[in-house]
Write an enzyme that holds these catalytic residues in place. Structure first.
Site, mmCIF file in Angstrom:
data_model
loop_
_atom_site.group_PDB
_atom_site.id
_atom_site.type_symbol
_atom_site.label_atom_id
_atom_site.label_comp_id
_atom_site.label_asym_id
_atom_site.label_seq_id
_atom_site.Cartn_x
_atom_site.Cartn_y
_atom_site.Cartn_z
ATOM 1 N N LYS A 10 0.824 -1.216 0.000
ATOM 2 C CA LYS A 10 0.000 0.000 0.000
ATOM 3 C C LYS A 10 0.859 1.268 0.000
ATOM 4 C CE LYS A 10 -3.897 -2.292 2.279
ATOM 5 N NZ LYS A 10 -4.907 -2.197 3.355
ATOM 6 N N TYR A 50 -12.326 -1.866 -3.498
ATOM 7 C CA TYR A 50 -12.831 -2.011 -2.131
ATOM 8 C C TYR A 50 -14.358 -1.898 -2.062
ATOM 9 C CZ TYR A 50 -8.258 -2.227 0.170
ATOM 10 O OH TYR A 50 -7.027 -2.627 0.624
ATOM 11 N N PHE A 58 -15.344 3.641 7.237
ATOM 12 C CA PHE A 58 -13.981 4.015 6.873
ATOM 13 C C PHE A 58 -13.731 4.012 5.364
ATOM 14 C CE2 PHE A 58 -13.978 -0.563 7.955
ATOM 15 C CZ PHE A 58 -13.494 -1.111 6.767
ATOM 16 N N ARG A 86 -1.622 -14.482 4.228
ATOM 17 C CA ARG A 86 -2.336 -13.799 5.317
ATOM 18 C C ARG A 86 -1.589 -13.944 6.637
ATOM 19 N NH1 ARG A 86 -6.970 -11.614 4.073
ATOM 20 N NH2 ARG A 86 -7.908 -11.654 6.133
ATOM 21 N N THR A 92 -5.049 -7.433 10.653
ATOM 22 C CA THR A 92 -5.356 -6.173 9.962
ATOM 23 C C THR A 92 -4.834 -4.979 10.762
ATOM 24 O OG1 THR A 92 -7.355 -7.195 9.083
ATOM 25 C CG2 THR A 92 -7.252 -4.793 8.998
ATOM 26 N N ARG A 103 2.804 -6.561 8.792
ATOM 27 C CA ARG A 103 2.099 -5.405 9.361
ATOM 28 C C ARG A 103 2.740 -4.944 10.664
ATOM 29 N NH1 ARG A 103 -3.680 -7.762 7.392
ATOM 30 N NH2 ARG A 103 -3.935 -6.454 5.544
ATOM 31 N N ASN A 113 -2.056 0.069 6.697
ATOM 32 C CA ASN A 113 -1.517 -1.173 7.253
ATOM 33 C C ASN A 113 -0.603 -1.937 6.289
ATOM 34 O OD1 ASN A 113 -3.535 -2.042 5.578
ATOM 35 N ND2 ASN A 113 -4.512 -3.407 7.057
ATOM 36 N N HIS A 116 -2.064 -5.585 1.603
ATOM 37 C CA HIS A 116 -3.370 -6.248 1.456
ATOM 38 C C HIS A 116 -3.121 -7.634 0.886
ATOM 39 C CE1 HIS A 116 -7.507 -7.093 0.194
ATOM 40 N NE2 HIS A 116 -6.958 -7.563 -0.909
ATOM 41 N N GLU A 127 -9.650 -10.490 -7.522
ATOM 42 C CA GLU A 127 -8.624 -9.471 -7.227
ATOM 43 C C GLU A 127 -7.416 -9.593 -8.153
ATOM 44 O OE1 GLU A 127 -7.752 -9.451 -3.038
ATOM 45 O OE2 GLU A 127 -9.746 -8.694 -2.524
HETATM 46 P P1 CMP Z 1 -7.338 -4.647 3.896
HETATM 47 O O1 CMP Z 1 -6.918 -5.988 4.359
HETATM 48 O O2 CMP Z 1 -6.756 -4.109 2.637
HETATM 49 O O3 CMP Z 1 -8.924 -4.613 3.777
HETATM 50 C C1 CMP Z 1 -9.715 -3.475 3.990
HETATM 51 C C2 CMP Z 1 -8.914 -2.324 4.510
HETATM 52 O O4 CMP Z 1 -9.674 -1.337 5.164
HETATM 53 C C3 CMP Z 1 -7.959 -2.811 5.604
HETATM 54 O O5 CMP Z 1 -6.951 -3.594 5.059
HETATM 55 C C4 CMP Z 1 -7.539 -1.488 6.216
HETATM 56 O O6 CMP Z 1 -6.611 -0.789 5.384
HETATM 57 C C5 CMP Z 1 -8.866 -0.764 6.179
HETATM 58 N N1 CMP Z 1 -9.616 -0.930 7.431
HETATM 59 C C6 CMP Z 1 -10.175 -2.034 7.937
HETATM 60 N N2 CMP Z 1 -10.828 -1.776 9.087
HETATM 61 C C7 CMP Z 1 -10.668 -0.465 9.293
HETATM 62 C C8 CMP Z 1 -11.126 0.403 10.314
HETATM 63 N N3 CMP Z 1 -11.869 -0.031 11.336
HETATM 64 N N4 CMP Z 1 -10.784 1.691 10.206
HETATM 65 C C9 CMP Z 1 -10.055 2.135 9.167
HETATM 66 N N5 CMP Z 1 -9.604 1.360 8.161
HETATM 67 C C10 CMP Z 1 -9.901 0.063 8.239
#
Ligand code: CMP
Length: 139
Positions: A10, A50, A58, A86, A92, A103, A113, A116, A127
């Protein structure tokens, strides 16, 4: 059974200079890179990628973050590649991620984070196809 999963490094991790370190860890984990691109997502592309999170509070902020700089997308192949990647990424929320995970090592926050990874075979197919056509992938 061999699987292909999609990884995105990212904008935070690319900006912080972690692309090489993350790709090295992917290779050290024996996930084979079969496709690799650096690109700047458009707003439309980030929203589409997304779309499953469209109703989440968010979502708009996530889209802004994902278009804030270039990303590095890769297709990773291997036995149980989805689950193994993963595990390599960690939780996450980096605050909850295990020591040594991508992460834990490289993420800035729950949103920023670092990486992905696809969460299931059905999503990984969609994807990977979002960024690579079959001729772009090496076998
Ligand atoms: P990802 O695994 O790419 O999938 C969805 C993304 O949304 C996640 O990683 C984070 O970057 C973001 N995300 C998930 N939960 C939250 C949250 N509670 N607040 C802000 N961003 C989030």
């Amino acid at each position: 059974m061999s699987e292909i999963t999609l990884s995105i490094i990212k904008p935070d991790a690319v900006r912080n200079g972690y692309t090489g370190k993350i790709l090295a860890q992917i290779q050290a984990a024996d996930l084979k890179i079969v496709g690799l691109r650096m690109l700047q997502l458009s707003r439309k592309e980030a929203e589409g990628f997304y779309a499953v999170h469209k109703e989440r509070p968010f979502y708009q902020e996530l889209v802004e973050f994902m278009i804030s700089g270039p990303v590095v997308v890769s297709a990773l192949e291997g036995e149980k590649a989805i689950e193994r990647y993963r595990k390599l990424m960690g939780a996450t929320d980096p605050a909850k991620a295990d020591e040594g995970t991508l992460r834990k090592l490289f993420a800035e926050s729950l949103q920023n984070n670092a990486v992905h990874g696809s969460d299931a075979p059905e999503t990984s197919r969609v994807e990977v196809a979002y960024f690579f056509s079959s001729v772009d992938l090496v076998s």
